[in-house]
Design a protein around this motif. Sequence first.
Motif, PDB file in Angstrom:
ATOM      1  N   ARG B 334      -4.658 -60.890  10.858  1.00 63.42           N
ATOM      2  CA  ARG B 334      -5.508 -60.725   9.689  1.00 63.42           C
ATOM      3  C   ARG B 334      -6.803 -59.969   9.981  1.00 63.42           C
ATOM      4  O   ARG B 334      -7.208 -59.090   9.237  1.00 63.42           O
ATOM      5  CB  ARG B 334      -5.826 -62.119   9.131  1.00 63.42           C
ATOM      6  N   HIS B 337      -6.944 -56.077  10.137  1.00 63.32           N
ATOM      7  CA  HIS B 337      -6.738 -55.273   8.947  1.00 63.32           C
ATOM      8  C   HIS B 337      -8.097 -54.973   8.352  1.00 63.32           C
ATOM      9  O   HIS B 337      -8.685 -55.804   7.674  1.00 63.32           O
ATOM     10  CB  HIS B 337      -5.872 -56.067   7.967  1.00 63.32           C
ATOM     11  N   ILE B 338      -8.627 -53.807   8.671  1.00 59.75           N
ATOM     12  CA  ILE B 338      -9.993 -53.526   8.254  1.00 59.75           C
ATOM     13  C   ILE B 338     -10.057 -52.325   7.342  1.00 59.75           C
ATOM     14  O   ILE B 338      -9.097 -51.592   7.184  1.00 59.75           O
ATOM     15  CB  ILE B 338     -10.898 -53.303   9.490  1.00 59.75           C
ATOM     16  N   GLY B 339     -11.186 -52.128   6.702  1.00 49.94           N
ATOM     17  CA  GLY B 339     -11.367 -51.036   5.754  1.00 49.94           C
ATOM     18  C   GLY B 339     -11.794 -49.748   6.439  1.00 49.94           C
ATOM     19  O   GLY B 339     -10.982 -49.052   7.016  1.00 49.94           O
ATOM     20  N   ILE B 405      -2.769 -55.910   1.786  1.00 50.50           N
ATOM     21  CA  ILE B 405      -3.514 -56.765   0.861  1.00 50.50           C
ATOM     22  C   ILE B 405      -3.914 -55.878  -0.297  1.00 50.50           C
ATOM     23  O   ILE B 405      -4.691 -54.940  -0.134  1.00 50.50           O
ATOM     24  CB  ILE B 405      -4.753 -57.356   1.543  1.00 50.50           C
ATOM     25  N   ARG B 406      -3.340 -56.136  -1.453  1.00 49.25           N
ATOM     26  CA  ARG B 406      -3.544 -55.216  -2.570  1.00 49.25           C
ATOM     27  C   ARG B 406      -4.195 -55.901  -3.751  1.00 49.25           C
ATOM     28  O   ARG B 406      -4.182 -57.117  -3.862  1.00 49.25           O
ATOM     29  CB  ARG B 406      -2.188 -54.641  -2.986  1.00 49.25           C
ATOM     30  N   ARG B 407      -4.725 -55.092  -4.592  1.00 50.66           N
ATOM     31  CA  ARG B 407      -5.386 -55.567  -5.805  1.00 50.66           C
ATOM     32  C   ARG B 407      -4.358 -55.729  -6.897  1.00 50.66           C
ATOM     33  O   ARG B 407      -3.263 -55.196  -6.821  1.00 50.66           O
ATOM     34  CB  ARG B 407      -6.459 -54.554  -6.211  1.00 50.66           C
ATOM     35  N   GLY B 408      -4.741 -56.496  -7.969  1.00 51.49           N
ATOM     36  CA  GLY B 408      -3.894 -56.580  -9.152  1.00 51.49           C
ATOM     37  C   GLY B 408      -2.596 -57.309  -8.899  1.00 51.49           C
ATOM     38  O   GLY B 408      -1.586 -57.010  -9.514  1.00 51.49           O
ATOM     39  N   GLY B 409      -2.603 -58.269  -7.970  1.00 55.47           N
ATOM     40  CA  GLY B 409      -1.407 -59.056  -7.694  1.00 55.47           C
ATOM     41  C   GLY B 409      -0.304 -58.273  -7.032  1.00 55.47           C
ATOM     42  O   GLY B 409       0.854 -58.679  -7.046  1.00 55.47           O
ATOM     43  N   ARG B 410      -0.620 -57.124  -6.434  1.00 52.60           N
ATOM     44  CA  ARG B 410       0.433 -56.285  -5.879  1.00 52.60           C
ATOM     45  C   ARG B 410       0.729 -56.599  -4.423  1.00 52.60           C
ATOM     46  O   ARG B 410       1.503 -55.892  -3.788  1.00 52.60           O
ATOM     47  CB  ARG B 410       0.046 -54.806  -5.986  1.00 52.60           C
ATOM     48  N   VAL B 463       2.211 -46.313  -3.692  1.00 48.68           N
ATOM     49  CA  VAL B 463       1.333 -45.790  -2.637  1.00 48.68           C
ATOM     50  C   VAL B 463       2.004 -44.546  -2.060  1.00 48.68           C
ATOM     51  O   VAL B 463       3.205 -44.534  -1.835  1.00 48.68           O
ATOM     52  CB  VAL B 463       1.153 -46.840  -1.509  1.00 48.68           C
TER      53      VAL B 463
END
Lengths: 187, 785
Positions: B334, B337-339, B405-410, B463
């Motif tokens: 975990r 996983h960085i930005g 790790i995605r936004r909007g429940g994706r 994506v």
Amino acid sequence: MKKTLIYGSALSMLLLLNGCKKDNPTPVNEEELITTVQLIFQEEGGMSSDTFSFKDIDGVGGIAAVTDSIILKKDIRYIVQTRVLNETTSPADNITEEILEEGTEHQFFYQSTPADFINNFEYLDEDDNGFPIGLEFGCNTKNAATGTLRVTLRHEPVKDAANVINNDITNANGETDIEIDFPARWY
Amino acid sequence: MHLQKIGCKFAIMLHKILWVMLLCVAPVAVQAQSCEWSISGKVIDEHDQSALSYSNIILLETNQYAVADSNGYFIIRQVCSGKYTLIVEHIGCTPDTVTLDVNSSITRNFYLEHHEEELAGIITTAVKYTSGLSSHEVDSKELEKLEGKNLGQILNGIAGVNQLKTGANISKPIIHGLYGDRILLVENGVRLESQNWGTEHAPEIDPLAAQSISVIKGAATLEYGTESLGGMVVIQPPVLKKQPHLNVDISLVGQTNGKGITTAAKIQQGFKKQAAYYLQGTFKKLGDQQAPDYNLSNTGLQETNLSAGFGWMKRGWDLSGHYALYSQKAGIFRSAHIGNLTDLNNAIQSDTPLIVLPFTYDIIAPKQHNTHHLAKVQLRKYFSKQRTLHIAYSAQHNRRQEYDIRRGGRSDIASLDMRLFTNNVLTTFQRTHSIGKKSHLLEGKSGIHFTAKQNRNDAATGVKPLIPDYYQYGIGFFDMEQLKLRSFTLDWGARYDYTRMLAYVFDNNNRLQTPTYNFHTYAISLGGSWTSRQQEVQLQSGIAVNSRFPNASELFSNGLHHGIAAIEFGEPDLRPEKGIKWTTTLLAQYKKFIQAEVTAYISTIYDFIYLAPLPEPILTIRGAFPAFRYYQTDAQLAGLDMTLKSTPAKWLSLYGRYSILRGKNKSTDEYLIYMPADNIAGGFEWQQDFSAVKNVFFGMEYKYTFEQKKLPISIPDFKAAPGDYHLLGASAGFTYPVNDKNSISFSVSGENITNSRYREYLNRFRYYADETAWNLTFRIKYSFQ
């Protein structure tokens, strides 16, 4: 034996060529792409507003991103709305709504250089747990000067860590989804 | 063999004496008849048509007999007319009894069935590898001691082999500094076709399904491709024997770090009707692993694998098949996983990972799901004079999904979903000739190899894919020859491949481009070995030229690679790499007291493809990211591997190994990035058999890894290379033979028993966390023979 070799090879060629279907692939529709971040400044009590934006129209690479310079009046309190869009689709995808829906997992931070370039910062919105999101905030511009305003969006930040609710990014962690440095000038 | 021949002759003598005695008792009327006939012919192995030298042929009634020569030919002279019972015998075969009516001279061949015929072995046929190579085998006994480990971890114990890790669970083998596309992985005669361009893509191979695993560090066989610039890993499945037998093996492995459990079961059966099969399955479940000071959140793993094979033999040919399924779900650490660069700097500056959650077996995003199917059918036809034709068809399907790790429940929709489908047809022809009068042999193998491959991305990911859809077709021709003289062996070989690639690339405006490539790659090898008469010294040396065309990632990458927090740009004009490697190995042994093996190698790779940073980071909505582009340069790698083994007493063995490697970028005159650091290891094993329990052992191993100081200056690394470290391990166990058919073995092994806090330069997660803490592995295995 040689016959076997030839037949074997011919059969295998056939097998291989049969396994290919040549239908063209379809382009991917990037749903989470953020191309545009807009900051809409409105003088507290005023009517008109100014929009400053960052646009990276085609995502990573390709055409370079364009960042507006934020030019505002000095010593004024502004109320700001932040909007996040994906303009590769038509009509543009409003990512702001998704962020609001997942409010507990997002927080915006606004840091200025020099540190007091903006002051009296106040978050004006809240997520379901009472923590700020940052899509709406208020701040004052200081005296006439130039500086930078950095807008950061953190995904899954630790909102209850020390000072995070006060727009202090130090202990926020999480992942950066947006990080834009706007050049700014107060006149 | 010689002794048995004498024994046989003695038995025949006895046989003869008994018959003479019988004849004396019962008078036989000697008829007036012609006794000038002869019975002659050849005794041949029924299955592979090879000669059964020194077979015995006896005429029961008159006990006349002959012993066949080394080519299986025999002749019995002065046979009188009549009816005879002929017995044809050979060691390891079922005797053949034939009734013959002799009225004139007879010439015929006799076919005997060899018991120990092996079916699905791939490289058990004549031309194995080219010599001048150093090959190390991890046999079934050693694999048993390493059950529960993945392929990279198992091979890491061989001098000159390292692993490129992405956390504790994902590792790719590195042979002499090269990994990924530059080494060939062959499973049961099938070249593994997967997305191996990714540094965080581990090979889809289950070591529990293998009988043995070999690493070839020098000139590898040209049978599977031209790109083994580093070497080759050969995975042998369970050997099928056709005699009636039933083997059952059940294993249970538990490990303390990660609270993991692995179970595997295998059944192997052979029938009298010349058929055999095996069935094997593995299930593995591992939770988050621990570093000495904290939990490594989201490093769990779940694996379900299956493999099966069958073989069917007839006179002169055999048919075999193999199927393997590999299915793995792995969490990606975990905190790794960085930005963007800011996040990376925060992560690096922190001594401990930023996100530490309590232990769990759950695997959540970010994670990888991998499924690999491999199926093969092969036919072998044996002709006279030791010639064999071999046709094998194999199909593989690799599906790789990466969840972010995605936004909007994706987060439940994969960000990367690729399907790679490959078909291979390999036709080879093998032949053996005797040269001259001594037992000089010339063995040759030539063949044609067809490949058809297709990569498809699933657009539902939302994506932009890392590599585009593409089709690839290839045809290859090769020939390998090996000349075996008394103490010398010489071999040479060549291969040419033509590959056509059609890619479907969407540019930044989503317009479809279809670049096509025609690659010509080739490989040449030349080597020799010399063995001293008493076999105490063997010298092998070989030169190999290999070439590799650029893969889809090197050509078409365009975008952000989350896993490495960098933007990568492919280079569509890359040319194939051409490498030339010279490997020399010296093996020396003095009785059992000491055995030494030293391998020295030097390789130069022209147009070596590598990633180098662009001068400025690229500004994106997420902030700044370092950007990399693929370049080509000339690289040179050189190194030395040493392995020593000593058995000073029957119950004690000692070993040591040492390896060093230097890799340079010749154009910039800098060291290459990600080269393994020097390392040295040593250990001992005490072993004893007792009356009730067998194979009781206890051993310890110490390994020291030096700090990697040979680094490129112009390529920035986010964090300085970690320091040197010491590792200590121990293991013990015994086998309890319940009766002569059943046995149970137990073993315990400990890794990092001093709980060392360390980081490994070749682990991409070294920026975020320490390596794993101490671990105890318990193994129980039940075998039925």
